[in-house]
Design a protein around this motif. Structure first.
Motif, mmCIF file in Angstrom:
data_model
loop_
_atom_site.group_PDB
_atom_site.id
_atom_site.type_symbol
_atom_site.label_atom_id
_atom_site.label_comp_id
_atom_site.label_asym_id
_atom_site.label_seq_id
_atom_site.Cartn_x
_atom_site.Cartn_y
_atom_site.Cartn_z
ATOM 1 N N SER A 21 0.816 -1.167 -0.014
ATOM 2 C CA SER A 21 -0.017 0.036 0.022
ATOM 3 C C SER A 21 1.029 1.358 -0.070
ATOM 4 C CB SER A 21 -0.874 0.042 1.185
ATOM 5 O OG SER A 21 -1.777 -1.029 1.260
ATOM 6 N N GLU A 23 0.444 5.296 0.581
ATOM 7 C CA GLU A 23 -0.491 6.498 1.094
ATOM 8 C C GLU A 23 0.407 7.670 1.500
ATOM 9 O OE1 GLU A 23 -2.383 5.935 5.060
ATOM 10 O OE2 GLU A 23 -1.027 4.418 5.487
ATOM 11 N N ASP A 70 -7.569 3.349 -5.024
ATOM 12 C CA ASP A 70 -8.744 3.312 -4.195
ATOM 13 C C ASP A 70 -8.906 4.926 -3.971
ATOM 14 O OD1 ASP A 70 -10.773 3.714 -2.271
ATOM 15 O OD2 ASP A 70 -10.616 1.655 -1.494
ATOM 16 N N LYS A 73 -10.322 5.970 -0.172
ATOM 17 C CA LYS A 73 -9.422 5.702 0.872
ATOM 18 C C LYS A 73 -7.931 6.335 0.555
ATOM 19 C CE LYS A 73 -11.129 1.120 2.177
ATOM 20 N NZ LYS A 73 -10.703 -0.332 2.489
#
Length: 121
Positions: A21, A23, A70, A73
């Protein structure tokens, strides 16, 4: 400077899967996000990339890795399946604005700290 943060690395057996992931505290959908990796003693390698229009995969991971976003998110993922020992590396998430998946890593303006992926039995 906003830096992306990677997570999801770890130790997995050959043939296994991991999902990385990426972010950040900015809206990632407005950026091109690239995944790179660097193994000990080897040069940094571009693995995959997603922009607002295209996706890219290195030949070595085509059919095994999938990049996705996404936007709710505010995350970018790298799903890695059928992992091989040669996938062992530190994986980095990098950001650039206004360019569709540059292959040259020097175009990316902001880099994360990396997450270790180890594929071993």
């Amino acid at each position: 400077q906003v830096r992306p943060v990677e997570s999801g690395g770890g130790l997995v057996q050959p043939g296994g899967s991991l999902r990385l992931s990426c972010e950040a505290s900015v809206t990632l959908q407005y950026y091109t996000i690239g995944w790179f990796r660097q193994a000990p003693g080897k040069e940094r390698e571009g693995v995959s990339c997603i922009s607002r229009r295209i996706t890219y995969y290195a030949d070595s991971v085509k059919g095994r890795f999938t990049i996705s976003r996404d936007n709710v998110k505010n995350m970018v993922y790298l799903q890695m399946n059928n992992l091989k020992a040669e996938d062992t590396a530190v994986y980095y998430c990098a950001m650039v604005g206004g360019i569709d998946c540059p292959r040259d890593a020097s175009f990316y303006t902001t880099w994360g700290q990396g997450t270790q992926v180890t594929v071993s039995s």
